[in-house]
Design an enzyme around this catalytic site. Structure first.
Site, PDB file in Angstrom:
ATOM      1  N   GLY A  56       0.841  -1.194   0.000  1.00 60.36           N
ATOM      2  CA  GLY A  56       0.000   0.000   0.000  1.00 60.36           C
ATOM      3  C   GLY A  56       0.876   1.243   0.000  1.00 60.36           C
ATOM      4  O   GLY A  56       0.582   2.240  -0.675  1.00 60.36           O
ATOM      5  N   THR A  57       1.960   1.177   0.743  1.00 61.20           N
ATOM      6  CA  THR A  57       2.893   2.304   0.820  1.00 61.20           C
ATOM      7  C   THR A  57       3.425   2.647  -0.570  1.00 61.20           C
ATOM      8  O   THR A  57       3.480   3.820  -0.966  1.00 61.20           O
ATOM      9  CB  THR A  57       4.080   1.932   1.740  1.00 61.20           C
ATOM     10  OG1 THR A  57       3.556   1.617   3.035  1.00 61.20           O
ATOM     11  CG2 THR A  57       5.087   3.064   1.846  1.00 61.20           C
ATOM     12  N   ASN A 135      -6.571   4.783   9.587  1.00 60.31           N
ATOM     13  CA  ASN A 135      -6.092   3.490  10.075  1.00 60.31           C
ATOM     14  C   ASN A 135      -6.013   3.414  11.593  1.00 60.31           C
ATOM     15  O   ASN A 135      -6.029   2.335  12.155  1.00 60.31           O
ATOM     16  CB  ASN A 135      -4.728   3.178   9.465  1.00 60.31           C
ATOM     17  CG  ASN A 135      -3.781   4.339   9.556  1.00 60.31           C
ATOM     18  OD1 ASN A 135      -4.028   5.395   8.966  1.00 60.31           O
ATOM     19  ND2 ASN A 135      -2.724   4.185  10.313  1.00 60.31           N
ATOM     20  N   HIS A 185      -2.828  -7.483   2.211  1.00 58.03           N
ATOM     21  CA  HIS A 185      -2.853  -8.131   3.535  1.00 58.03           C
ATOM     22  C   HIS A 185      -3.976  -7.609   4.424  1.00 58.03           C
ATOM     23  O   HIS A 185      -4.316  -8.224   5.426  1.00 58.03           O
ATOM     24  CB  HIS A 185      -1.487  -8.036   4.225  1.00 58.03           C
ATOM     25  CG  HIS A 185      -1.078  -6.681   4.692  1.00 58.03           C
ATOM     26  ND1 HIS A 185      -1.285  -6.249   5.979  1.00 58.03           N
ATOM     27  CD2 HIS A 185      -0.462  -5.665   4.059  1.00 58.03           C
ATOM     28  CE1 HIS A 185      -0.798  -5.025   6.107  1.00 58.03           C
ATOM     29  NE2 HIS A 185      -0.293  -4.647   4.954  1.00 58.03           N
ATOM     30  N   THR A 221       9.585  -7.523 -12.608  1.00 57.42           N
ATOM     31  CA  THR A 221       8.837  -8.734 -12.925  1.00 57.42           C
ATOM     32  C   THR A 221       7.686  -8.903 -11.936  1.00 57.42           C
ATOM     33  O   THR A 221       7.882  -8.803 -10.729  1.00 57.42           O
ATOM     34  CB  THR A 221       9.777  -9.957 -12.865  1.00 57.42           C
ATOM     35  OG1 THR A 221      10.846  -9.715 -13.780  1.00 57.42           O
ATOM     36  CG2 THR A 221       9.061 -11.245 -13.238  1.00 57.42           C
ATOM     37  N   CYS A 308       6.747   4.154  18.494  1.00 60.62           N
ATOM     38  CA  CYS A 308       7.939   4.036  19.309  1.00 60.62           C
ATOM     39  C   CYS A 308       9.151   4.264  18.414  1.00 60.62           C
ATOM     40  O   CYS A 308       9.428   3.480  17.527  1.00 60.62           O
ATOM     41  CB  CYS A 308       8.003   2.641  19.924  1.00 60.62           C
ATOM     42  SG  CYS A 308       9.439   2.417  20.951  1.00 60.62           S
TER      43      CYS A 308
HETATM   44  N1  PLP Z   1      -2.370   3.459   4.216  1.00 61.05           N
HETATM   45  C1  PLP Z   1      -3.108   3.070   5.265  1.00 61.05           C
HETATM   46  C2  PLP Z   1      -4.363   3.813   5.591  1.00 61.05           C
HETATM   47  C3  PLP Z   1      -2.720   1.972   6.034  1.00 61.05           C
HETATM   48  O1  PLP Z   1      -3.440   1.589   7.084  1.00 61.05           O
HETATM   49  C4  PLP Z   1      -1.522   1.286   5.683  1.00 61.05           C
HETATM   50  C5  PLP Z   1      -1.039   0.149   6.483  1.00 61.05           C
HETATM   51  O2  PLP Z   1      -1.475  -0.139   7.551  1.00 61.05           O
HETATM   52  C6  PLP Z   1      -0.796   1.727   4.562  1.00 61.05           C
HETATM   53  C7  PLP Z   1      -1.249   2.810   3.852  1.00 61.05           C
HETATM   54  C8  PLP Z   1       0.445   1.035   4.135  1.00 61.05           C
HETATM   55  O3  PLP Z   1       0.161  -0.221   3.575  1.00 61.05           O
HETATM   56  P1  PLP Z   1       1.312  -1.337   3.505  1.00 61.05           P
HETATM   57  O4  PLP Z   1       1.492  -1.851   4.889  1.00 61.05           O
HETATM   58  O5  PLP Z   1       0.790  -2.370   2.559  1.00 61.05           O
HETATM   59  O6  PLP Z   1       2.523  -0.668   2.984  1.00 61.05           O
END
Ligand code: PLP
Length: 366
Positions: A56-57, A135, A185, A221, A308
């Site tokens: 996601g990042t 989150n 995930h 890939t 932390c």
């Molecule tokens: N954006 C949000 C709102 C998230 O909660 C998270 C991960 O918890 C991310 C982005 C990042 O996703 P990833 O852990 O797959 O890099």
């Protein structure tokens, strides 16, 4: 990871390079194409708009950096975002300001954890962003309204839907967004697989150069097994979404009532709509880090909002943006419930919570 995702992953783990021109490569390509089709169908996107990434990042980075660069070429530098976004967005925006000349309009955040001041989106910008749901607090954000305002101003718009996909319906084509990030995930797929939905135009400029895979947005890939596992997990998550939501909502209500009844001074952090299965509490005066350790020692996995870093517990940037006091914010506890959570699990937390908060409050006062 859902069993269906593990099964799909194992089935396709031996696939070869989907870009290979030999028969085995074409077979791998067919698996990848089918996974793309399934995911597109479930998220309201065309298959070509589905880009596989590593997290996601990474999806957030490709979208924000790429759209910023596309706009920069047209002379635009303003970026609009809320400081309560996930670090994948906040740190990327800060980095664009520090290294690429971005001028950031940070949106105010209400005490209920919702991005406000959306008028800032009426002025055209290089790129704007709003997550679907936070989150930490679970607070659902005004992403639809923000996306529409951005479109009206001609601003490319990115949505971080990482927490939302698989939990609430997501229809990319119905949203006025240019790009959308998800992470496998979060809905029972493999770790290390992200999804980026990206419209044909405006297209983010690539941030990584290479062989041009994934429309040139994510060269490298492609991991066919993980793509297939992601499609399997999302299929299951979407199919059971309504049923699960009903079940998890009941469990969450039981948890919230139980905790608030037992712990004097405790409160829910936000009062507005939150994602299913999200309960974020404040226990003023308690030490959040200690609460996590005490809960962990009795088999309960929870998290605080505090990060932390180098052994120093800091208050979460999300709670800070909401104007929560340090005394409350350091006693934050995030409990999330999902498809494996049972009534017994909830009752175990309710049974433990009073003693845990008591001990963590004594420690917090020291
Ligand atoms: N954006 C949000 C709102 C998230 O909660 C998270 C991960 O918890 C991310 C982005 C990042 O996703 P990833 O852990 O797959 O890099």
């Amino acid at each position: 990871m859902r069993q269906s995702a593990i099964d799909a992953w194992v089935r396709y783990a031996g696939e070869l390079n989907p870009a290979g021109q030999y028969a085995a490569g074409r077979r791998a390509h067919a698996v990848l194409a089918e996974s793309r089709e399934i995911i597109g169908e479930l998220l309201g996107a065309d298959p070509v708009e589905v880009v596989f990434t590593g997290s996601g990042t990474e999806s957030d980075n490709i979208a924000l950096r790429g759209l910023y660069r596309t706009s920069l070429a047209l002379g635009k530098r303003r970026v609009v975002a809320s400081p309560a976004e996930h670090s994948a967005v906040v740190e990327t925006v800060k980095n664009l300001a520090a290294t690429a000349g971005a001028e950031v309009s940070w949106l105010p955040v209400t005490e209920d954890g919702v991005a406000a001041g959306l008028e800032a989106l009426r002025e055209p910008a290089a790129v704007a962003t709003c997550m679907m749901a936070n989150n930490e607090t679970g607070a659902v954000q005004p992403f639809e309204q923000a996306a529409t305002l951005a479109r009206e101003a001609g601003t490319p718009f990115h949505i971080d839907a990482v927490q939302a996909v698989g939990k609430i319906p997501v229809d990319f084509h119905k949203l006025d967004a240019t790009t959308l990030a998800a992470s496998a995930h979060k809905f029972g797929g493999p770790r290390g697989t992200g999804i980026l939905l990206a419209r044909r135009s405006p297209v983010p400029q690539p941030t990584v150069q290479g062989g041009g895979q994934e429309r040139g947005l994510r060269s490298g890939t492609v991991d066919v097994a993980s793509a297939a596992a992601t499609a399997a997990a999302l299929t299951e998550a979407v199919a059971e979404m309504d049923r699960e939501r009903e079940r998890v909502d009941k469990l969450t209500a039981r948890l919230v009532t139980g905790v608030l009844e037992r712990v004097p001074g405790a409160r829910l952090t936000v009062s507005g709509p939150v994602l299913p299965g999200h309960a974020h509490f404040l226990f003023p005066g308690a030490d959040g880090a200690l609460m996590i350790m005490l809960l962990d020692s009795v088999g309960i996995a929870a998290s605080t909002g505090s990060a932390c870093a180098s052994g120093v517990h800091r208050m979460s940037h999300v709670l800070e943006a909401m104007g929560i006091s340090r005394r409350e914010g350091m006693g934050a506890l995030r409990l999330t419930l999902g498809r494996t959570t049972t009534e017994e699990d909830v009752d175990a937390v309710v049974h433990q919570i009073e003693g845990v908060v008591e001990k963590a409050t004594v420690a917090g006062a020291l």
